[in-house]
Design a protein around this motif. Structure first.
Motif, mmCIF file in Angstrom:
data_model
loop_
_atom_site.group_PDB
_atom_site.id
_atom_site.type_symbol
_atom_site.label_atom_id
_atom_site.label_comp_id
_atom_site.label_asym_id
_atom_site.label_seq_id
_atom_site.Cartn_x
_atom_site.Cartn_y
_atom_site.Cartn_z
ATOM 1 N N MET A 161 -12.081 -16.514 22.814
ATOM 2 C CA MET A 161 -10.927 -16.053 23.595
ATOM 3 C C MET A 161 -11.380 -15.357 24.874
ATOM 4 S SD MET A 161 -8.061 -13.290 22.348
ATOM 5 C CE MET A 161 -7.016 -12.415 23.524
ATOM 6 N N THR A 162 -12.404 -14.517 24.767
ATOM 7 C CA THR A 162 -12.919 -13.788 25.927
ATOM 8 C C THR A 162 -13.441 -14.729 26.999
ATOM 9 O OG1 THR A 162 -13.550 -11.907 24.542
ATOM 10 C CG2 THR A 162 -14.633 -12.089 26.686
ATOM 11 N N LEU A 163 -14.279 -15.674 26.585
ATOM 12 C CA LEU A 163 -14.882 -16.606 27.536
ATOM 13 C C LEU A 163 -13.838 -17.525 28.165
ATOM 14 C CD1 LEU A 163 -18.095 -17.565 25.514
ATOM 15 C CD2 LEU A 163 -17.936 -15.994 27.445
ATOM 16 N N TRP A 164 -12.932 -18.025 27.356
ATOM 17 C CA TRP A 164 -11.900 -18.940 27.837
ATOM 18 C C TRP A 164 -11.000 -18.259 28.874
ATOM 19 C CZ3 TRP A 164 -7.094 -20.276 24.379
ATOM 20 C CH2 TRP A 164 -6.184 -21.017 25.129
ATOM 21 N N LEU A 165 -10.405 -17.120 28.506
ATOM 22 C CA LEU A 165 -9.477 -16.443 29.403
ATOM 23 C C LEU A 165 -10.189 -15.858 30.624
ATOM 24 C CD1 LEU A 165 -7.173 -14.622 26.816
ATOM 25 C CD2 LEU A 165 -6.836 -16.831 27.932
ATOM 26 N N GLY A 166 -11.408 -15.332 30.410
ATOM 27 C CA GLY A 166 -12.164 -14.774 31.532
ATOM 28 C C GLY A 166 -12.531 -15.826 32.557
ATOM 29 N N CYS A 189 -13.092 -22.879 17.527
ATOM 30 C CA CYS A 189 -11.908 -22.181 18.023
ATOM 31 C C CYS A 189 -11.511 -22.663 19.414
ATOM 32 C CB CYS A 189 -12.159 -20.669 18.055
ATOM 33 S SG CYS A 189 -12.312 -19.913 16.421
ATOM 34 N N LEU A 190 -12.479 -23.109 20.205
ATOM 35 C CA LEU A 190 -12.197 -23.623 21.541
ATOM 36 C C LEU A 190 -11.795 -25.093 21.527
ATOM 37 C CD1 LEU A 190 -15.210 -21.951 23.362
ATOM 38 C CD2 LEU A 190 -12.807 -21.462 23.835
ATOM 39 N N PHE A 191 -12.347 -25.842 20.567
ATOM 40 C CA PHE A 191 -12.108 -27.288 20.511
ATOM 41 C C PHE A 191 -10.631 -27.611 20.253
ATOM 42 C CE2 PHE A 191 -11.969 -31.309 18.075
ATOM 43 C CZ PHE A 191 -12.477 -32.160 19.048
ATOM 44 N N ILE A 192 -10.001 -26.834 19.367
ATOM 45 C CA ILE A 192 -8.604 -27.102 18.999
ATOM 46 C C ILE A 192 -7.666 -26.948 20.195
ATOM 47 C CG2 ILE A 192 -6.681 -26.367 17.527
ATOM 48 C CD1 ILE A 192 -8.804 -25.610 15.404
ATOM 49 N N PRO A 193 -7.692 -25.815 20.925
ATOM 50 C CA PRO A 193 -6.805 -25.737 22.110
ATOM 51 C C PRO A 193 -7.212 -26.683 23.231
ATOM 52 C CG PRO A 193 -8.216 -23.789 21.967
ATOM 53 C CD PRO A 193 -8.380 -24.539 20.691
ATOM 54 N N TRP A 194 -8.528 -27.012 23.329
ATOM 55 C CA TRP A 194 -8.976 -27.942 24.369
ATOM 56 C C TRP A 194 -8.324 -29.310 24.191
ATOM 57 C CZ3 TRP A 194 -12.049 -32.467 23.799
ATOM 58 C CH2 TRP A 194 -12.426 -33.063 25.009
ATOM 59 N N ILE A 195 -8.184 -29.771 22.952
ATOM 60 C CA ILE A 195 -7.567 -31.075 22.680
ATOM 61 C C ILE A 195 -6.135 -31.129 23.217
ATOM 62 C CG2 ILE A 195 -6.699 -32.573 20.830
ATOM 63 C CD1 ILE A 195 -9.100 -31.862 19.183
ATOM 64 N N PHE A 196 -5.393 -30.028 23.045
ATOM 65 C CA PHE A 196 -3.981 -30.023 23.416
ATOM 66 C C PHE A 196 -3.729 -29.573 24.854
ATOM 67 C CE2 PHE A 196 -4.049 -29.457 18.785
ATOM 68 C CZ PHE A 196 -3.217 -30.501 18.387
ATOM 69 N N LEU A 197 -4.595 -28.722 25.395
ATOM 70 C CA LEU A 197 -4.320 -28.133 26.709
ATOM 71 C C LEU A 197 -5.057 -28.796 27.864
ATOM 72 C CD1 LEU A 197 -4.315 -24.333 25.753
ATOM 73 C CD2 LEU A 197 -2.345 -25.860 26.035
ATOM 74 N N GLU A 198 -6.315 -29.140 27.675
ATOM 75 C CA GLU A 198 -7.104 -29.648 28.804
ATOM 76 C C GLU A 198 -7.472 -31.118 28.706
ATOM 77 O OE1 GLU A 198 -9.383 -25.806 30.787
ATOM 78 O OE2 GLU A 198 -10.541 -27.350 29.788
ATOM 79 N N LYS A 199 -7.673 -31.622 27.524
ATOM 80 C CA LYS A 199 -8.067 -33.030 27.398
ATOM 81 C C LYS A 199 -7.023 -33.977 27.998
ATOM 82 C CE LYS A 199 -9.930 -36.440 24.175
ATOM 83 N NZ LYS A 199 -9.061 -37.541 24.627
#
Length: 298
Positions: A96-101, A210-220
């Motif tokens: 969460m820190t790395l993603w949002l930052g 934890c990053l892979f799951i939102p990446w599939i829906f948000l950025e991919k």
């Protein structure tokens, strides 16, 4: 006597070398990430994907070092209960820190992002009190109020404020504060002490998931739809390697000094980043109010 003095100065020189390495890597990585995410040459405006790449790279490298090449050893003591109650939350908060930052760099300047990070001690203290790790006192309340006031002044002095970027950055601050709290719980209450490679070996795969799951829906979907971005293996691999080295340097400084030293070094690093960003990036315009507020917060 001469040998003892020589050994002392050698250890001191080594400690300062580690601190300088941390400051250089931390400052450089911030600029590197900003450049990768916002550069027209790289054309990779995907902070979630970049952070996911970092964690996958870290996971693979830790596995190679410990299980294949066996250069490093994984310390024992990890149990299913500790992994579920400590490692997974730490990994999730780290992600969460790395993603949002990193996402915040798309909306606000590097200097302003560092100014907002000055609120970190306040977040850590409040969450520490809630977790029973800190005790509320008038003295600490006064210190936290001064820091908060400084951040507010710095924000007021920002010429072009993007509130979306502020929200992302503050979300990253909360994530980092929670990660530090969970790390303290892991050490103090669970009594498990791990070397840097062991920490990254356990946490990196969890963060990657934890990053892979939102990446599939948000950025991919965006990456597939646009199709204009170019994957540059050499630059992105170097960026991931720098992130890995930075994470190691943090644990290296703490192991040779203390957590307080890394915070003091962090203050120096933040000032270096703020001042250099004003010279390197066109979107950074510092004002007297900015610097005054940041000085109060620090």
């Amino acid at each position: 006597m001469a040998d003892r003095l020589t050994r002392f100065f050698r250890e001191e020189a080594l400690t300062y070398a580690y601190i300088l390495l941390y400051i250089a890597l931390s400052s450089g990585q911030i600029f590197f990430n900003k450049w990768v995410l916002s550069s027209k040459q790289i054309n990779f405006p995907y902070p979630l994907g970049l952070t996911l790449l970092h964690m996958v790279f870290s996971s693979v490298l830790c596995f190679l070092l410990t299980k294949v090449l066996k250069i490093m050893k994984i310390e024992e003591g990890m149990t299913t209960e500790i992994y579920a109650t400590s490692v997974i939350p730490i990994g999730a908060m780290f992600a969460m820190t790395l993603w949002l930052g990193n996402t915040a760099y798309l909306y606000i300047s590097v200097a302003f992002a560092q100014m907002l990070k000055a609120i970190m001690p306040v977040a850590v203290f409040i969450l520490g009190v809630a977790a029973g790790l800190e005790v509320m006192s008038c003295r600490m309340l006064l210190i936290m109020s001064i820091i908060s006031f400084g951040v507010l002044v710095a924000s007021y002095g920002e010429i072009n404020v993007s509130w979306i970027g502020v929200v992302y950055q503050m979300g990253g601050v909360v994530g980092e504060a929670l990660r530090l709290i969970f790390m303290e719980i892991l050490v103090k209450r669970k009594g498990l002490k791990l070397n840097p490679i062991s920490v990254m070996y356990y946490i990196s795969p969890c963060s990657a998931l934890c990053l892979f799951i939102p990446w599939i829906f948000l950025e991919k979907p965006k990456m597939d739809a646009e199709g204009t971005w170019t994957f540059q293996p050499l630059i992105l691999t170097l960026n991931s390697l720098c992130t890995f080295a930075l994470n190691l340097s943090v644990f290296l400084v703490i192991s040779h000094t203390s957590a307080l030293t890394i915070r003091v070094a962090g203050v120096v690093k933040d000032w270096v980043v703020v001042l250099l960003s004003a010279l390197l990036f066109a979107d950074t315009k510092l004002t007297v109010i900015n610097l005054f507020g940041y000085a109060i917060g620090k």
